[in-house]
Motif scaffolding. Structure first.
Motif, PDB file in Angstrom:
ATOM      1  N   ILE A  31      73.439 -13.188  70.161  1.00  0.00           N
ATOM      2  CA  ILE A  31      74.546 -14.132  70.242  1.00  0.00           C
ATOM      3  C   ILE A  31      75.409 -13.964  69.004  1.00  0.00           C
ATOM      4  CG2 ILE A  31      75.194 -16.578  70.354  1.00  0.00           C
ATOM      5  CD1 ILE A  31      73.740 -15.635  72.818  1.00  0.00           C
ATOM      6  N   LEU A  32      76.732 -13.977  69.179  1.00  0.00           N
ATOM      7  CA  LEU A  32      77.677 -14.011  68.066  1.00  0.00           C
ATOM      8  C   LEU A  32      78.673 -15.145  68.298  1.00  0.00           C
ATOM      9  CD1 LEU A  32      78.609 -10.292  67.269  1.00  0.00           C
ATOM     10  CD2 LEU A  32      77.413 -11.907  65.785  1.00  0.00           C
ATOM     11  N   PRO A  33      78.910 -15.977  67.267  1.00  0.00           N
ATOM     12  CA  PRO A  33      78.164 -15.996  66.005  1.00  0.00           C
ATOM     13  C   PRO A  33      76.724 -16.443  66.208  1.00  0.00           C
ATOM     14  CG  PRO A  33      79.661 -17.865  66.142  1.00  0.00           C
ATOM     15  CD  PRO A  33      79.977 -17.000  67.310  1.00  0.00           C
ATOM     16  N   LYS A  34      75.857 -16.006  65.288  1.00  0.00           N
ATOM     17  CA  LYS A  34      74.434 -16.323  65.421  1.00  0.00           C
ATOM     18  C   LYS A  34      74.216 -17.833  65.323  1.00  0.00           C
ATOM     19  CE  LYS A  34      71.179 -13.947  63.565  1.00  0.00           C
ATOM     20  NZ  LYS A  34      70.283 -13.276  62.588  1.00  0.00           N
ATOM     21  N   PRO A  35      73.379 -18.389  66.197  1.00  0.00           N
ATOM     22  CA  PRO A  35      73.069 -19.826  66.121  1.00  0.00           C
ATOM     23  C   PRO A  35      72.329 -20.164  64.825  1.00  0.00           C
ATOM     24  CG  PRO A  35      72.433 -18.893  68.249  1.00  0.00           C
ATOM     25  CD  PRO A  35      72.740 -17.742  67.345  1.00  0.00           C
ATOM     26  N   GLN A  36      72.407 -21.436  64.449  1.00  0.00           N
ATOM     27  CA  GLN A  36      71.758 -21.872  63.209  1.00  0.00           C
ATOM     28  C   GLN A  36      70.244 -21.839  63.331  1.00  0.00           C
ATOM     29  OE1 GLN A  36      73.459 -22.353  60.580  1.00  0.00           O
ATOM     30  NE2 GLN A  36      75.539 -22.558  61.381  1.00  0.00           N
ATOM     31  N   SER A  37      69.723 -22.231  64.489  1.00  0.00           N
ATOM     32  CA  SER A  37      68.259 -22.309  64.631  1.00  0.00           C
ATOM     33  C   SER A  37      67.872 -21.966  66.062  1.00  0.00           C
ATOM     34  CB  SER A  37      67.780 -23.723  64.286  1.00  0.00           C
ATOM     35  OG  SER A  37      66.390 -23.850  64.517  1.00  0.00           O
ATOM     36  N   VAL A  38      66.884 -21.106  66.197  1.00  0.00           N
ATOM     37  CA  VAL A  38      66.386 -20.698  67.512  1.00  0.00           C
ATOM     38  C   VAL A  38      64.857 -20.726  67.478  1.00  0.00           C
ATOM     39  CG1 VAL A  38      66.301 -18.870  69.255  1.00  0.00           C
ATOM     40  CG2 VAL A  38      68.353 -19.152  67.849  1.00  0.00           C
ATOM     41  N   VAL A  39      64.267 -21.334  68.501  1.00  0.00           N
ATOM     42  CA  VAL A  39      62.818 -21.203  68.680  1.00  0.00           C
ATOM     43  C   VAL A  39      62.566 -20.722  70.100  1.00  0.00           C
ATOM     44  CG1 VAL A  39      62.093 -22.871  66.952  1.00  0.00           C
ATOM     45  CG2 VAL A  39      62.635 -23.658  69.251  1.00  0.00           C
ATOM     46  N   LYS A  40      61.613 -19.845  70.239  1.00  0.00           N
ATOM     47  CA  LYS A  40      61.285 -19.274  71.545  1.00  0.00           C
ATOM     48  C   LYS A  40      59.902 -19.727  71.996  1.00  0.00           C
ATOM     49  CE  LYS A  40      63.843 -14.935  72.111  1.00  0.00           C
ATOM     50  NZ  LYS A  40      63.710 -13.472  72.199  1.00  0.00           N
ATOM     51  N   LYS A  41      59.760 -19.849  73.310  1.00  0.00           N
ATOM     52  CA  LYS A  41      58.465 -20.141  73.915  1.00  0.00           C
ATOM     53  C   LYS A  41      58.092 -18.954  74.787  1.00  0.00           C
ATOM     54  CE  LYS A  41      56.166 -23.635  76.755  1.00  0.00           C
ATOM     55  NZ  LYS A  41      56.339 -24.868  77.566  1.00  0.00           N
ATOM     56  N   ASN A  42      56.816 -18.708  74.958  1.00  0.00           N
ATOM     57  CA  ASN A  42      56.402 -17.617  75.837  1.00  0.00           C
ATOM     58  C   ASN A  42      56.856 -17.900  77.263  1.00  0.00           C
ATOM     59  OD1 ASN A  42      55.136 -16.293  73.749  1.00  0.00           O
ATOM     60  ND2 ASN A  42      53.163 -17.303  74.110  1.00  0.00           N
ATOM     61  N   GLY A  43      57.380 -16.865  77.914  1.00  0.00           N
ATOM     62  CA  GLY A  43      57.798 -17.006  79.295  1.00  0.00           C
ATOM     63  C   GLY A  43      59.284 -16.767  79.480  1.00  0.00           C
ATOM     64  N   GLU A  44      59.671 -16.705  80.742  1.00  0.00           N
ATOM     65  CA  GLU A  44      61.064 -16.434  81.086  1.00  0.00           C
ATOM     66  C   GLU A  44      61.488 -17.298  82.260  1.00  0.00           C
ATOM     67  OE1 GLU A  44      58.805 -13.788  81.002  1.00  0.00           O
ATOM     68  OE2 GLU A  44      59.332 -13.258  78.906  1.00  0.00           O
ATOM     69  N   SER A  48      52.479 -21.831  71.053  1.00  0.00           N
ATOM     70  CA  SER A  48      53.031 -20.628  71.689  1.00  0.00           C
ATOM     71  C   SER A  48      54.495 -20.380  71.354  1.00  0.00           C
ATOM     72  CB  SER A  48      52.889 -20.759  73.216  1.00  0.00           C
ATOM     73  OG  SER A  48      53.583 -21.906  73.680  1.00  0.00           O
ATOM     74  N   TYR A  49      55.051 -21.121  70.398  1.00  0.00           N
ATOM     75  CA  TYR A  49      56.445 -20.892  70.006  1.00  0.00           C
ATOM     76  C   TYR A  49      56.542 -19.829  68.918  1.00  0.00           C
ATOM     77  CZ  TYR A  49      58.053 -25.039  72.491  1.00  0.00           C
ATOM     78  OH  TYR A  49      58.369 -25.949  73.446  1.00  0.00           O
ATOM     79  N   ASN A  50      57.643 -19.098  68.931  1.00  0.00           N
ATOM     80  CA  ASN A  50      57.967 -18.208  67.819  1.00  0.00           C
ATOM     81  C   ASN A  50      58.988 -18.921  66.945  1.00  0.00           C
ATOM     82  OD1 ASN A  50      56.411 -16.019  68.740  1.00  0.00           O
ATOM     83  ND2 ASN A  50      57.996 -15.589  70.267  1.00  0.00           N
ATOM     84  N   GLN A  51      58.907 -18.697  65.652  1.00  0.00           N
ATOM     85  CA  GLN A  51      59.657 -19.527  64.732  1.00  0.00           C
ATOM     86  C   GLN A  51      61.098 -19.038  64.535  1.00  0.00           C
ATOM     87  OE1 GLN A  51      59.138 -22.387  63.785  1.00  0.00           O
ATOM     88  NE2 GLN A  51      60.729 -22.520  62.282  1.00  0.00           N
ATOM     89  N   ASP A  52      61.792 -19.824  63.784  1.00  0.00           N
ATOM     90  CA  ASP A  52      63.225 -19.818  63.542  1.00  0.00           C
ATOM     91  C   ASP A  52      63.812 -18.435  63.229  1.00  0.00           C
ATOM     92  OD1 ASP A  52      65.143 -21.999  61.377  1.00  0.00           O
ATOM     93  OD2 ASP A  52      65.589 -21.097  63.288  1.00  0.00           O
ATOM     94  N   ASN A  53      65.138 -18.329  63.475  1.00  0.00           N
ATOM     95  CA  ASN A  53      65.920 -17.134  63.145  1.00  0.00           C
ATOM     96  C   ASN A  53      65.420 -15.878  63.848  1.00  0.00           C
ATOM     97  OD1 ASN A  53      67.968 -18.215  61.631  1.00  0.00           O
ATOM     98  ND2 ASN A  53      66.794 -18.124  59.723  1.00  0.00           N
ATOM     99  N   ILE A  54      64.995 -16.061  65.055  1.00  0.00           N
ATOM    100  CA  ILE A  54      64.671 -14.928  65.913  1.00  0.00           C
ATOM    101  C   ILE A  54      65.969 -14.188  66.198  1.00  0.00           C
ATOM    102  CG2 ILE A  54      63.925 -14.365  68.258  1.00  0.00           C
ATOM    103  CD1 ILE A  54      62.153 -16.963  67.933  1.00  0.00           C
ATOM    104  N   SER A  55      65.885 -12.882  66.303  1.00  0.00           N
ATOM    105  CA  SER A  55      67.070 -12.096  66.603  1.00  0.00           C
ATOM    106  C   SER A  55      67.484 -12.338  68.048  1.00  0.00           C
ATOM    107  CB  SER A  55      66.801 -10.608  66.365  1.00  0.00           C
ATOM    108  OG  SER A  55      67.964  -9.860  66.627  1.00  0.00           O
ATOM    109  N   LEU A  56      68.484 -13.165  68.206  1.00  0.00           N
ATOM    110  CA  LEU A  56      68.976 -13.507  69.534  1.00  0.00           C
ATOM    111  C   LEU A  56      70.356 -12.882  69.688  1.00  0.00           C
ATOM    112  CD1 LEU A  56      67.883 -15.325  71.867  1.00  0.00           C
ATOM    113  CD2 LEU A  56      69.401 -17.115  71.016  1.00  0.00           C
TER     114      LEU A  56
END
Length: 828
Positions: free
Chosen positions: A29-42, A19-27
């Motif tokens: 944040i500035l400066p943009k983080p090197q790596s981001v993974v998202k999971k479903n939910g809040e 259920s994860y979405n992969q790297d470099n999701i548009s988050l």
């Protein structure tokens, strides 16, 4: 705990069906983080209670941001930050130990960066977790969390995610010039520190020439200069935000402000350079350093020592003639090196002189740090950086926000210039990047620089390509608090002025050019492309209206002010043009009804400029101390005074109107007037000491001798619309004028030189006009079918005058040309 974190983090890289979405999701944040993974939910933040729970570091990490978090949670989420552990959501801050780092997915070359400033951030179902090897890394994790809370304020909840983040450059600095324009007030300097820390800068320096009050030499500082106590206070304050304040004092060239004081004039060369031939110069610097260096909590001290144009002239000539330019420069640097080293600091100098004298690369100590700069959009890293890093010098690459002598930064060039940070990140001996902001001339609101400051932070932290559109959206969302990109669109729209003829490169001298010459009963007017200025400023107004007027100083108001200033200039020019056109058609310029119409026009335009003065005061004092405000106000006040002359001019029975079209060259590199006895003498090569007239490539402040007199090349510009006015204390005289014209395609052009003076003109070393020895000379000298090459063309003009007051005009017909200083460019 960390291994569990890492295993979870790696799951998305292994299991496609999870259920994860992969790297470099548009988050957002500035400066943009090197790596981001998202999971479903809040994680719901709205109407919750939050507390800082576990903290493996000192309390001081949280302290600077606690009130900010409290306000954000209260204002945007109706949530409460409490001090007890009985909260719904905890923010836990944990330390990562070295043995655990190898389990985190980080490229080997950035492991040390992660150790120094990196962090992990997790938003899970019940808590917020920041893990870091260092205090600064944990602090940056908090800054990222703060931006997340701002960005998702409308949703009331944060997405579940995990971030791995670290900088790609160790040194991420900013240098703000506070000596050739405004001096920021303490409140704004602290605001700069807070906001720079939000952008993950870790070094800040203020460029100082004369704006510091010392006990040993109090005479040269202006009344509201920085004090040593204020510097200490700022240094301590910056440390709380994990920013190191670096000491800075110009120690060779650019010394004119101090040398202008009678007490120090004897230490100077040509009133601009500190004399290395005088031992007293080093006593002076030792005195300043003894107070200044200990006030900064930094391992570095910047002595600058750039652009030493006057070394080898005047009272330093004998020393340079004896030892050589490079040897004297080295001698000076080594003297400073010993002083700075005695305070256990590493010395930082600019590299421009070393690039001219590369033998210094083998002769200077390798622990001197070199700052190397080029503010163009065509930086040659091989020539600019490699000589230093290849010779073992730690090097700082220095791009810039193009603000110098401008009403607004030229972001067309600035963004391309900053992009070169990406090209230096993998070089050995690169310490990092330091963005420079020069404030000489112009209005220099720092509020107008923040966009470039944020863009540089993105490049220094994470050099992965980012589209300007994406960057703009992130910037507006987090820093303008706007869900649309109207603000950054307004910046780009306003920057279209930089490619128009009258507003080229946002040059502040557009404010200095006047239309009314009272003594000559003359009006000079050039309306070329002012209608386009009107259109552009109207579009900027429309974009800013989408944000809404913000009745407090800051970025939006500063941008609005500059747009209003350009808009008023357009109204002034076009309104005067309409009045003159009506005069020509009706021939009733001096009749009372026309004079009354002119008075109404003057009242309208003067009123707009007076309103701008009121806004200027408000915006200026929000950021700055009083110092230099009067200089900036004078640019507008002079326009008001000039416009107020119009009714009197129109009331006269006769006055002259000169209407011009196109670009006239009014900025030159020129000699002083040169003494000659006759036209025959004037026709000789008067530049023979430095070369042939057609091949000389003069530099600012270069000098030559002729018949016992010293002449100097200096930049000149005209205040009169389209006309160059030259005055001499003696006749007859000769003066040389030099310029370059950049052109991208071969063209046949027609050149117009209008003057009663005798003239000789060279283009690309070839004579294209010479009427020095002609019996009858024409005032309007047309030079047809001249080839303008597809390169940087060189232009030299030599004029001979038997009158002390000389006017001349120069233009190239039917070409769009922009110009700044003595550098011109054919525009598309």
């Amino acid at each position: 705990m960390i291994k569990k974190y890492v295993i979870t983090l790696l799951v998305p890289f292994i299991f496609v069906g999870c259920s994860y979405n992969q790297d470099n999701i548009s988050l957002p944040i500035l400066p943009k983080p090197q790596s981001v993974v998202k999971k479903n939910g809040e994680l719901k933040i709205s109407k919750n209670t939050i507390t800082f729970g576990r903290n493996d570091f000192r309390f001081d990490i949280i302290a600077p941001l606690r009130n900010t978090f409290k306000t954000l949670l209260s204002d945007y989420y109706d949530a409460e930050l409490i001090n007890i552990n009985q909260s719904n959501i905890k923010i836990n801050i944990k330390k990562i130990h070295d043995r655990e780092i190898e389990n985190i997915l980080i490229p080997k070359k950035f492991v040390n960066s992660f150790k120094s400033d990196g962090y992990l951030l997790e938003v899970n179902d019940t808590s917020l977790i920041i893990e870091a090897p260092s205090e600064s890394g944990a602090f940056y994790g908090l800054q990222t969390l703060k931006q997340l809370l701002i960005a998702y304020r409308d949703k009331g909840e944060l997405p579940l995610l995990k971030i791995v983040d670290y900088p790609q450059l160790k040194f991420r600095g900013l240098m703000d010039d506070i000596s050739r324009g405004p001096i920021p007030n303490m409140d704004y300097m602290k605001y700069q520190i807070r906001r720079l820390s939000e952008l993950k800068y870790n070094y800040l320096t203020y460029y100082i020439e004369n704006v510091v009050k010392t006990k040993s030499h109090p005479e040269f500082a202006p009344a509201d200069a920085l004090t040593i106590d204020e510097i200490r206070e700022l240094s301590v304050y910056a440390k709380k935000y994990y920013i190191t304040l670096i000491g800075n004092f110009q120690s060779f060239g650019h010394f004119e402000k101090i040398l202008s004081h009678p007490e120090y004039a004897h230490l100077g060369v040509r009133g601009k350079l500190l004399n290395p031939a005088k031992e007293e110069s080093y006593k002076f610097l030792s005195d300043i350093y003894s107070e200044l260096i200990p006030a900064f909590d930094s391992p570095y001290f910047i002595v600058n020592c750039d652009e030493t144009f006057d070394l080898g002239k005047g009272s330093s000539k004998a020393l340079v003639d004896s030892l050589g330019y490079a040897e004297v420069y080295k001698m000076h640097i080594l003297r400073l090196y010993e002083i700075v080293k005695s305070y256990n600091k590493k010395m930082v100098i600019w590299g421009d002189v070393i690039l001219k004298y590369p033998q210094l690369l083998d002769e200077l100590p390798k622990d001197i740090i070199i700052g190397t700069w080029d503010y163009s959009q065509d930086v040659n890293i091989k020539e600019l950086v490699d000589p230093f890093v290849d010779n073992g010098f730690q090097t700082i690459f220095v791009p810039g926000v193009l603000n110098s002598r401008r009403l607004f930064p030229d972001y067309n060039t600035t963004l391309k210039n900053i992009d070169f940070i990406k090209d230096i990140k993998d070089k050995e001996h690169i310490l990092g990047a330091m963005l420079s902001i020069w404030d000489d001339g112009g209005f220099a609101f720092f509020s107008n620089d923040w966009y470039g400051v944020a863009y540089a932070s993105q490049n220094a932290w994470n050099s992965k390509n980012i589209l300007i559109k994406e960057f703009d959206n992130l910037y507006c969302k987090n820093f303008i608090l706007s869900n649309n990109s109207s603000f950054t669109s307004a910046i780009h729209q306003l920057n279209k002025l930089s490619m128009l003829i009258p507003t080229y490169l946002m040059n502040y001298k557009v404010l200095k050019i006047i239309s009314i010459d009272e003594k000559a009963s003359m009006i000079n007017i050039n309306l070329t492309e002012w209608n386009q200025v009107k259109v552009i400023t109207s579009k900027v107004d429309s974009l800013l209206e989408k944000i809404g007027r913000i009745n407090k100083p800051g970025e939006v108001e500063s941008l609005q002010f500059i747009n209003d200033l350009y808009s008023t200039l357009a109204k002034e020019k076009l309104g005067l043009g309409n009045i003159i056109d009506e005069c020509k058609q009706t021939e009733n310029c001096s009749k009372p009804e026309k004079v009354n119409e002119v008075k109404e026009y003057v009242k309208l335009i003067s009123g707009k400029y007076k309103d701008l003065l009121d806004k200027l005061d408000k915006l200026w004092l929000y950021e700055n101390r009083d110092y230099y405000l009067k200089n900036v106000r004078a640019l507008i006040q002079d326009r008001i005074e000039n416009i107020n002359l119009l009714p009197e001019i129109f009331a006269r029975k006769s006055f002259k109107v000169n209407s011009y079209k196109g670009k006239y060259f009014t900025e030159w590199l020129a000699t002083n007037p040169i003494r000659v006895s006759s036209i025959k003498d004037a026709h000789e090569n008067l530049l023979k000491e430095i070369g042939n007239e057609n091949t000389v490539r003069p530099q600012v402040a270069s000098e030559f001798e002729l018949n016992g007199y010293t002449y100097r090349w200096r930049r000149i510009d005209s205040r009169i619309e389209s006309v160059n006015n030259i005055q001499s204390d003696f006749v007859p005289f000769v003066e040389y004028f030099y310029a370059t014209i950049s052109n991208d395609t071969l063209r046949n052009v027609e050149i117009i030189l209008s003057s009663i003076a005798r003239a000789k003109v060279w283009l690309n070393d070839k004579v294209i006009l010479d009427d020095f020895l002609e019996e009858n000379i024409k005032k309007a000298k047309e030079i047809k079918n001249i080839k303008l090459l597809n390169k940087k063309n060189t232009l030299m003009i030599k004029l001979f005058s038997e009158k002390p007051n000389l006017d001349f005009l120069f233009s190239i017909k039917n070409l769009r040309i922009g110009g700044r200083k003595n550098k011109y460019k054919v525009l598309k």
